[in-house]
Design a protein around this motif. Structure first.
Motif, PDB file in Angstrom:
ATOM      1  N   ILE A 103      -4.016   4.453  -3.744  1.00  0.00           N
ATOM      2  CA  ILE A 103      -4.205   3.047  -3.378  1.00  0.00           C
ATOM      3  C   ILE A 103      -3.825   2.121  -4.523  1.00  0.00           C
ATOM      4  O   ILE A 103      -3.136   1.110  -4.332  1.00  0.00           O
ATOM      5  CB  ILE A 103      -5.660   2.796  -2.948  1.00  0.00           C
ATOM      6  N   ALA A 107      -0.299   1.427  -2.648  1.00  0.00           N
ATOM      7  CA  ALA A 107      -0.641   0.361  -1.703  1.00  0.00           C
ATOM      8  C   ALA A 107      -1.289  -0.808  -2.430  1.00  0.00           C
ATOM      9  O   ALA A 107      -2.383  -1.257  -2.083  1.00  0.00           O
ATOM     10  CB  ALA A 107      -1.576   0.907  -0.624  1.00  0.00           C
ATOM     11  N   GLU A 109      -0.710  -3.903  -2.507  1.00  0.00           N
ATOM     12  CA  GLU A 109      -0.860  -5.172  -1.800  1.00  0.00           C
ATOM     13  C   GLU A 109      -2.035  -5.144  -0.831  1.00  0.00           C
ATOM     14  O   GLU A 109      -2.396  -6.168  -0.260  1.00  0.00           O
ATOM     15  CB  GLU A 109       0.423  -5.495  -1.034  1.00  0.00           C
ATOM     16  N   SER A 110      -2.634  -3.988  -0.651  1.00  0.00           N
ATOM     17  CA  SER A 110      -3.776  -3.867   0.252  1.00  0.00           C
ATOM     18  C   SER A 110      -5.029  -4.445  -0.397  1.00  0.00           C
ATOM     19  O   SER A 110      -5.233  -4.307  -1.611  1.00  0.00           O
ATOM     20  CB  SER A 110      -4.009  -2.392   0.588  1.00  0.00           C
ATOM     21  N   PHE A 112      -7.798  -3.205  -0.274  1.00  0.00           N
ATOM     22  CA  PHE A 112      -8.553  -2.061  -0.792  1.00  0.00           C
ATOM     23  C   PHE A 112      -8.294  -1.826  -2.279  1.00  0.00           C
ATOM     24  O   PHE A 112      -9.104  -1.208  -2.960  1.00  0.00           O
ATOM     25  CB  PHE A 112      -8.195  -0.783  -0.028  1.00  0.00           C
ATOM     26  N   HIS A 168     -13.286   0.215  -0.038  1.00  0.00           N
ATOM     27  CA  HIS A 168     -12.378   0.974  -0.894  1.00  0.00           C
ATOM     28  C   HIS A 168     -12.549   2.439  -0.488  1.00  0.00           C
ATOM     29  O   HIS A 168     -13.527   3.088  -0.884  1.00  0.00           O
ATOM     30  CB  HIS A 168     -12.764   0.759  -2.362  1.00  0.00           C
ATOM     31  N   TYR A 248      -3.787 -15.372   0.396  1.00  0.00           N
ATOM     32  CA  TYR A 248      -3.348 -14.418  -0.611  1.00  0.00           C
ATOM     33  C   TYR A 248      -2.574 -15.093  -1.732  1.00  0.00           C
ATOM     34  O   TYR A 248      -2.929 -14.999  -2.889  1.00  0.00           O
ATOM     35  CB  TYR A 248      -2.467 -13.338   0.024  1.00  0.00           C
ATOM     36  N   GLY A 270       0.964  -9.490   1.211  1.00  0.00           N
ATOM     37  CA  GLY A 270      -0.290  -9.714   1.916  1.00  0.00           C
ATOM     38  C   GLY A 270      -0.132  -9.965   3.395  1.00  0.00           C
ATOM     39  O   GLY A 270      -1.122 -10.093   4.105  1.00  0.00           O
ATOM     40  N   TYR A 272       1.081  -8.467   6.904  1.00  0.00           N
ATOM     41  CA  TYR A 272       1.404  -7.204   7.544  1.00  0.00           C
ATOM     42  C   TYR A 272       1.775  -7.469   9.001  1.00  0.00           C
ATOM     43  O   TYR A 272       0.960  -7.967   9.772  1.00  0.00           O
ATOM     44  CB  TYR A 272       0.228  -6.228   7.443  1.00  0.00           C
TER      45      TYR A 272
END
Length: 288
Positions: A103, A107, A109-110, A112, A168, A248, A270, A272
């Motif tokens: 993560i 990832a 940009e998530s 999480f 998370h 974002y 940010g 999706y």
């Protein structure tokens, strides 16, 4: 017309079952003052005046490899040389850091991957996991219910993360290991310093590696702006029954543009797109 007429009712119904902890916390969180931080430093804290260029997945895969390797290796090497960890037979690396590395370096940009989520979720997992482990240990036949205790620990951790906006996924693994893994469960409350050190080192590595060509994090605390004027604007949206806009890039004073060209398409960080939305943009791109 029918759908728009039902929208206010649907919105109020959702709001009646929605708890937003940030509504109560954000008034006490100061807005970031990036202009006071030296430029070489602020760059590696995720601040940008302009959004970074879009990168191909080969470049992203390369930096994900470098970041995941460096992050996990650093946590393991440092943990192996902490005397108090050795004295308590603490594992060099908690298994959940493997998922965290994916993560934090892939990832990014998530939500999480945000520092708030990464840190507080693991603290919640430690608190819940160790508490459940010690509670079940009061039963002489506790070993027969280890799996049940792990499931309960993971479930409670998930609930608390959702309510505190700190989801998370790797924290679920930490909560599970704190009950079901004998070595991790044996640490007891000492699991806190083990996880604090690991999360800190992983985040420090992410700030360096991810900001070489990319940008991390998108925000430190919340995607909503923390300035007083922006909070007033958000309250106006909520009172009017309108959807609150995503923040974002707005929270960092960055422009948000979705660019569709004949041979290229640029989507802001940010954002999706659903499969339907992507199909619509593809059709528009074909007509250019």
């Amino acid at each position: 017309m029918a759908s728009s007429a039902q929208a206010p009712g649907v919105l109020s119904q959702v709001n009646s079952w929605h708890f937003d902890i940030d509504r109560y916390l954000n008034p006490f969180i100061p807005a970031p003052r990036w202009h006071l931080v030296p430029k070489p430093v602020v760059h590696f804290l995720g601040y940008r005046k302009e959004p970074p260029k879009q990168l191909g997945n080969i470049v992203i895969a390369f930096w994900s490899l470098v970041g995941a390797f460096c992050g996990v290796a650093l946590v393991a090497l440092v943990s192996e040389h902490v005397p108090s960890f050795k004295a308590r037979d603490a594992p060099a690396i908690i298994g959940s850091f493997g998922a965290a590395a994916v993560i934090e370096f892939c990832a990014i940009e998530s939500p999480f991957a945000a520092p708030r989520n990464a840190f507080f979720s693991q603290m919640i997992a430690c608190l819940v996991g160790v508490s459940i482990s010690k509670l079940f240990a009061l039963n002489p036949n506790a070993e027969n219910y280890t799996s049940l205790g792990g499931a309960l620990s993971c479930g409670l951790t998930t609930v608390i993360m959702v309510l505190t906006n700190t989801v998370h996924p790797p924290a679920g693994a930490t909560a599970l290991l704190a009950v079901t893994n004998s070595q991790t469960a044996g640490l007891g409350w000492f699991l806190f310093p083990v996880m604090i050190l690991g999360v800190t080192l992983m985040q420090a590595t992410a700030l360096i590696i991810n900001n070489i060509q990319r940008r991390f994090p998108l925000y430190w605390w919340t995607p909503r702006p923390l300035s007083q004027q922006h909070r007033v604007d958000l309250e106006k949206y909520e009172k009017a029954g309108s959807d609150v806009p995503s923040q974002y890039e707005d929270s960092l004073n960055e422009p948000r543009r979705l660019v569709v060209e004949r041979d290229d398409m640029q989507v802001p960080n940010g954002i999706y797109l659903t499969e339907f939305e992507r199909d619509v943009l593809d059709k528009i791109q074909e007509r250019i």
